[in-house]
Design an enzyme around this catalytic site. Sequence first.
Site, PDB file in Angstrom:
ATOM      1  CE1 TYR A 150      40.347  27.937  55.607  1.00  0.00           C
ATOM      2  CE2 TYR A 150      41.323  27.734  57.788  1.00  0.00           C
ATOM      3  CZ  TYR A 150      41.431  27.636  56.413  1.00  0.00           C
ATOM      4  OH  TYR A 150      42.619  27.250  55.839  1.00  0.00           O
ATOM      5  CD  GLU A 154      44.993  25.276  56.648  1.00  0.00           C
ATOM      6  OE1 GLU A 154      44.410  25.882  57.572  1.00  0.00           O
ATOM      7  OE2 GLU A 154      44.902  25.615  55.453  1.00  0.00           O
ATOM      8  CD  GLN A 194      55.786  32.766  53.995  1.00  0.00           C
ATOM      9  OE1 GLN A 194      55.688  33.575  53.100  1.00  0.00           O
ATOM     10  NE2 GLN A 194      55.029  32.828  55.086  1.00  0.00           N
ATOM     11  CE1 TYR A 195      63.598  36.356  53.586  1.00  0.00           C
ATOM     12  CE2 TYR A 195      62.373  36.300  55.658  1.00  0.00           C
ATOM     13  CZ  TYR A 195      62.851  37.005  54.555  1.00  0.00           C
ATOM     14  OH  TYR A 195      62.575  38.346  54.428  1.00  0.00           O
ATOM     15  CB  ILE A 199      71.300  30.454  45.137  1.00  0.00           C
ATOM     16  CG1 ILE A 199      72.412  29.402  45.050  1.00  0.00           C
ATOM     17  CG2 ILE A 199      71.506  31.342  46.352  1.00  0.00           C
ATOM     18  CD1 ILE A 199      73.799  29.983  44.785  1.00  0.00           C
TER      19      ILE A 199
HETATM   20  C1  FAD Z   1      58.557  29.938  50.112  1.00  0.00           C
HETATM   21  C2  FAD Z   1      59.370  31.204  50.131  1.00  0.00           C
HETATM   22  C3  FAD Z   1      60.732  31.155  50.331  1.00  0.00           C
HETATM   23  C4  FAD Z   1      61.492  32.319  50.339  1.00  0.00           C
HETATM   24  N1  FAD Z   1      62.837  32.242  50.532  1.00  0.00           N
HETATM   25  C5  FAD Z   1      63.598  33.357  50.510  1.00  0.00           C
HETATM   26  C6  FAD Z   1      65.011  33.282  50.702  1.00  0.00           C
HETATM   27  O1  FAD Z   1      65.580  32.208  50.885  1.00  0.00           O
HETATM   28  N2  FAD Z   1      65.727  34.445  50.677  1.00  0.00           N
HETATM   29  C7  FAD Z   1      65.122  35.659  50.453  1.00  0.00           C
HETATM   30  O2  FAD Z   1      65.825  36.683  50.458  1.00  0.00           O
HETATM   31  N3  FAD Z   1      63.782  35.739  50.256  1.00  0.00           N
HETATM   32  C8  FAD Z   1      63.015  34.635  50.300  1.00  0.00           C
HETATM   33  N4  FAD Z   1      61.645  34.721  50.130  1.00  0.00           N
HETATM   34  C9  FAD Z   1      61.041  36.072  49.968  1.00  0.00           C
HETATM   35  C10 FAD Z   1      60.758  36.667  51.357  1.00  0.00           C
HETATM   36  O3  FAD Z   1      59.715  35.947  51.978  1.00  0.00           O
HETATM   37  C11 FAD Z   1      60.315  38.123  51.297  1.00  0.00           C
HETATM   38  O4  FAD Z   1      59.260  38.243  50.390  1.00  0.00           O
HETATM   39  C12 FAD Z   1      61.457  39.047  50.885  1.00  0.00           C
HETATM   40  O5  FAD Z   1      62.509  39.001  51.840  1.00  0.00           O
HETATM   41  C13 FAD Z   1      60.947  40.508  50.797  1.00  0.00           C
HETATM   42  O6  FAD Z   1      60.326  40.810  52.011  1.00  0.00           O
HETATM   43  P1  FAD Z   1      60.405  42.288  52.607  1.00  0.00           P
HETATM   44  O7  FAD Z   1      59.545  42.343  53.815  1.00  0.00           O
HETATM   45  O8  FAD Z   1      61.798  42.738  52.725  1.00  0.00           O
HETATM   46  O9  FAD Z   1      59.779  43.145  51.451  1.00  0.00           O
HETATM   47  P2  FAD Z   1      58.264  43.651  51.398  1.00  0.00           P
HETATM   48  O10 FAD Z   1      58.107  44.833  52.264  1.00  0.00           O
HETATM   49  O11 FAD Z   1      57.381  42.497  51.566  1.00  0.00           O
HETATM   50  O12 FAD Z   1      58.239  44.103  49.882  1.00  0.00           O
HETATM   51  C14 FAD Z   1      58.441  43.147  48.851  1.00  0.00           C
HETATM   52  C15 FAD Z   1      58.773  43.868  47.564  1.00  0.00           C
HETATM   53  O13 FAD Z   1      57.643  44.623  47.177  1.00  0.00           O
HETATM   54  C16 FAD Z   1      58.036  45.958  46.974  1.00  0.00           C
HETATM   55  N5  FAD Z   1      56.928  46.813  47.420  1.00  0.00           N
HETATM   56  C17 FAD Z   1      56.479  46.974  48.684  1.00  0.00           C
HETATM   57  N6  FAD Z   1      55.449  47.830  48.698  1.00  0.00           N
HETATM   58  C18 FAD Z   1      55.255  48.198  47.404  1.00  0.00           C
HETATM   59  C19 FAD Z   1      54.346  49.060  46.768  1.00  0.00           C
HETATM   60  N7  FAD Z   1      53.443  49.738  47.453  1.00  0.00           N
HETATM   61  N8  FAD Z   1      54.445  49.198  45.420  1.00  0.00           N
HETATM   62  C20 FAD Z   1      55.387  48.543  44.695  1.00  0.00           C
HETATM   63  N9  FAD Z   1      56.279  47.727  45.258  1.00  0.00           N
HETATM   64  C21 FAD Z   1      56.200  47.556  46.588  1.00  0.00           C
HETATM   65  C22 FAD Z   1      59.282  46.190  47.805  1.00  0.00           C
HETATM   66  O14 FAD Z   1      60.088  47.199  47.257  1.00  0.00           O
HETATM   67  C23 FAD Z   1      59.946  44.844  47.714  1.00  0.00           C
HETATM   68  O15 FAD Z   1      60.750  44.754  46.566  1.00  0.00           O
HETATM   69  C24 FAD Z   1      60.858  33.577  50.121  1.00  0.00           C
HETATM   70  C25 FAD Z   1      59.468  33.618  49.935  1.00  0.00           C
HETATM   71  C26 FAD Z   1      58.742  32.457  49.926  1.00  0.00           C
HETATM   72  C27 FAD Z   1      57.258  32.529  49.700  1.00  0.00           C
HETATM   73  C1  HEM Z   2      38.966  28.325  51.881  1.00  0.00           C
HETATM   74  C2  HEM Z   2      39.541  29.424  52.226  1.00  0.00           C
HETATM   75  C3  HEM Z   2      40.915  29.869  51.723  1.00  0.00           C
HETATM   76  C4  HEM Z   2      41.478  29.768  50.484  1.00  0.00           C
HETATM   77  C5  HEM Z   2      40.865  29.176  49.216  1.00  0.00           C
HETATM   78  C6  HEM Z   2      42.798  30.364  50.560  1.00  0.00           C
HETATM   79  C7  HEM Z   2      43.698  30.430  49.505  1.00  0.00           C
HETATM   80  C8  HEM Z   2      44.978  30.907  49.622  1.00  0.00           C
HETATM   81  C9  HEM Z   2      45.962  30.905  48.558  1.00  0.00           C
HETATM   82  C10 HEM Z   2      45.727  30.381  47.145  1.00  0.00           C
HETATM   83  C11 HEM Z   2      47.107  31.422  49.043  1.00  0.00           C
HETATM   84  C12 HEM Z   2      48.434  31.620  48.291  1.00  0.00           C
HETATM   85  C13 HEM Z   2      49.327  30.464  48.639  1.00  0.00           C
HETATM   86  C14 HEM Z   2      50.667  30.543  47.967  1.00  0.00           C
HETATM   87  O1  HEM Z   2      50.735  30.237  46.812  1.00  0.00           O
HETATM   88  O2  HEM Z   2      51.615  30.908  48.592  1.00  0.00           O
HETATM   89  C15 HEM Z   2      46.857  31.763  50.412  1.00  0.00           C
HETATM   90  C16 HEM Z   2      47.785  32.354  51.236  1.00  0.00           C
HETATM   91  C17 HEM Z   2      47.449  32.946  52.445  1.00  0.00           C
HETATM   92  N1  HEM Z   2      46.272  32.779  53.126  1.00  0.00           N
HETATM   93 FE1  HEM Z   2      44.691  31.732  52.525  1.00  0.00          FE
HETATM   94  N2  HEM Z   2      43.007  30.796  51.837  1.00  0.00           N
HETATM   95  C18 HEM Z   2      41.880  30.525  52.581  1.00  0.00           C
HETATM   96  C19 HEM Z   2      41.692  30.794  53.909  1.00  0.00           C
HETATM   97  C20 HEM Z   2      42.513  31.628  54.661  1.00  0.00           C
HETATM   98  C21 HEM Z   2      42.230  32.062  55.995  1.00  0.00           C
HETATM   99  C22 HEM Z   2      41.012  31.648  56.822  1.00  0.00           C
HETATM  100  C23 HEM Z   2      43.240  32.906  56.361  1.00  0.00           C
HETATM  101  C24 HEM Z   2      43.410  33.678  57.649  1.00  0.00           C
HETATM  102  C25 HEM Z   2      42.618  34.645  57.977  1.00  0.00           C
HETATM  103  C26 HEM Z   2      44.188  32.944  55.242  1.00  0.00           C
HETATM  104  C27 HEM Z   2      45.381  33.651  55.229  1.00  0.00           C
HETATM  105  C28 HEM Z   2      46.333  33.542  54.244  1.00  0.00           C
HETATM  106  C29 HEM Z   2      47.603  34.249  54.294  1.00  0.00           C
HETATM  107  C30 HEM Z   2      48.072  35.211  55.371  1.00  0.00           C
HETATM  108  C31 HEM Z   2      48.316  33.862  53.150  1.00  0.00           C
HETATM  109  C32 HEM Z   2      49.739  34.291  52.736  1.00  0.00           C
HETATM  110  C33 HEM Z   2      49.726  35.292  51.674  1.00  0.00           C
HETATM  111  C34 HEM Z   2      50.010  36.701  52.097  1.00  0.00           C
HETATM  112  O3  HEM Z   2      50.292  37.000  53.255  1.00  0.00           O
HETATM  113  O4  HEM Z   2      49.951  37.549  51.206  1.00  0.00           O
HETATM  114  N3  HEM Z   2      43.703  32.155  54.247  1.00  0.00           N
HETATM  115  N4  HEM Z   2      45.567  31.428  50.746  1.00  0.00           N
END
Ligand code: FAD
Ligand code: HEM
Length: 409
Positions: A95, A137, A207-208, A278
């Site tokens: 943080y 947390e 996440q999945y 799904i």
């Molecule tokens: C709560 C939650 C639950 C989920 N559950 C599932 C699930 O059950 N099953 C599932 O398949 N997925 C699920 N997902 C999505 C999963 O977490 C991943 O985001 C997904 O598998 C894609 O990850 P990746 O690393 O393969 O793609 P990434 O490398 O993260 O890329 C994601 C997308 O962005 C595009 N991209 C990457 N870089 C660029 C760029 N520079 N410009 C434009 N586009 C770009 C890629 O082509 C791709 O389509 C879930 C996500 C969340 C948050």
């Molecule tokens: C008060 C401070 C913070 C706020 C307000 C904040 C807010 C958020 C929000 C709104 C999301 C998106 C959640 C969702 O909808 O999935 C998120 C995701 C996330 N946060 Fe924070 N956050 C804080 C602190 C931190 C800290 C300290 C870290 C670690 C260095 C962190 C790391 C992440 C990561 C890794 C994600 C997932 C998104 C991604 O990877 O793209 N956050 N946070």
Amino acid sequence: MLDTKTIEIIKSTVPVLEKHGEDITKTFYKLMFTNHPELLNIFNHANQKQGRQQKALANSVYAAAKYIDNLEAIIPVVTQIAHKHRSLGIKPEHYPIVGEHLILAIKEVLKEAATEEIIDAWVKAYGVIADAFIGLEKSLYEDAAHKPGGWDDFRTFTVAKKVKESDVITSFYFTPADGGNISGYFPGQYISLKLTIPGEEYTHIRQYSLSDSPEKSYYRISVKKEEGNSEKPDGKVSSYLHNELNEGDCIEISAPAGEFVLENVDKPVVLLSGGVGITPMHSMLRHLDATGVNHETIFVHAALNGNVQAFTDEVHEIAKNNPLVKSYFCYENPTDKDKTEKVYSKEGYITSEWLKTIVPNKESMVYMCGPVPFMQAMYEALLDAGFKKENIRYEFFGPSMQLKETQSV
Ligand SMILES: Cc1cc2nc3c(=O)[nH]c(=O)nc-3n(C[C@H](O)[C@H](O)[C@H](O)COP(=O)(O)OP(=O)(O)OC[C@H]3O[C@@H](n4cnc5c(N)ncnc54)[C@H](O)[C@@H]3O)c2cc1C
Ligand code: HEM
């Protein structure tokens, strides 16, 4: 507690933040990753590139600023973020790093408008917001660790089984490498996978949603392959899982998390999904099947066609064995085989009119998941069909967003 003067300053900077919010968070990420590249092990690089994470963080900062004297009002939002943070392994020591770089970014974007008084107020306010997250947390880490079979942080699992569900979706069954039990979860929750991919400088966490019922002794996820789109790079983690991760391999997993869960309310249920959305719906359906279906349960799924559709047989089987369960598949572009086998109920898109005909009870609880445009269209269709906003729950497979009642608003 913050003093009145600080609260006044924070509230008066909300319009400025709303104007510059995304610039501030973009600058913040740039500075933070330059000074702390190790954080690239935690953050999702694709979300960064596409700007969705910037929006999510910016929105939560505005919300916090607006409610700085009444943070309880944003507890639901904070709780959802805290679940994601816990699942990612965010710790209290992270943080101050975020705080320091947020303040640096405010200074860099607002320039002379960021007076010493404003900066001081924001340092204090960030401390209050960070403490709220850290406290929440802490309790989530404790809950995860103290559940039977539970753990905090990441734990090593083995791939017990890998099953192709359709042309694009493959399921992975995980059991703990230490031979212990898994911790229970609520249908709809997700796990985070942390991967070390050969040739990649940083670890990748994704996440999945769990796709089987919590009554099982394994975790199952079902992943869509994000490959072969000439306009976008292949998905890093999904491609690795599909192409490289095999039965017997090990993987790091954090304990189930998330607030999108089947609620214990005395109402009929609609499970509405599009594409790989799904997965949580299927977990909910399988849980209801395993524990006894007490209410009318309507499973509605939209897919391109039968080739990319997962779990068709499992869903049909559950519907066949439970008079209270009905299932409907809507195919945008059915194949000839789909047409011959008639496994789908409707061709084209799910519409408000169709929903009215297949879901008689508008008081139903609706759970939905799918691509963002699908969810936006379904949200509007559901409201138009007379479903109540307060009965609609949804999950995004990426940073959370707010669905709009109509797109024109
Ligand atoms: C709560 C939650 C639950 C989920 N559950 C599932 C699930 O059950 N099953 C599932 O398949 N997925 C699920 N997902 C999505 C999963 O977490 C991943 O985001 C997904 O598998 C894609 O990850 P990746 O690393 O393969 O793609 P990434 O490398 O993260 O890329 C994601 C997308 O962005 C595009 N991209 C990457 N870089 C660029 C760029 N520079 N410009 C434009 N586009 C770009 C890629 O082509 C791709 O389509 C879930 C996500 C969340 C948050
Ligand atoms: C008060 C401070 C913070 C706020 C307000 C904040 C807010 C958020 C929000 C709104 C999301 C998106 C959640 C969702 O909808 O999935 C998120 C995701 C996330 N946060 Fe924070 N956050 C804080 C602190 C931190 C800290 C300290 C870290 C670690 C260095 C962190 C790391 C992440 C990561 C890794 C994600 C997932 C998104 C991604 O990877 O793209 N956050 N946070």
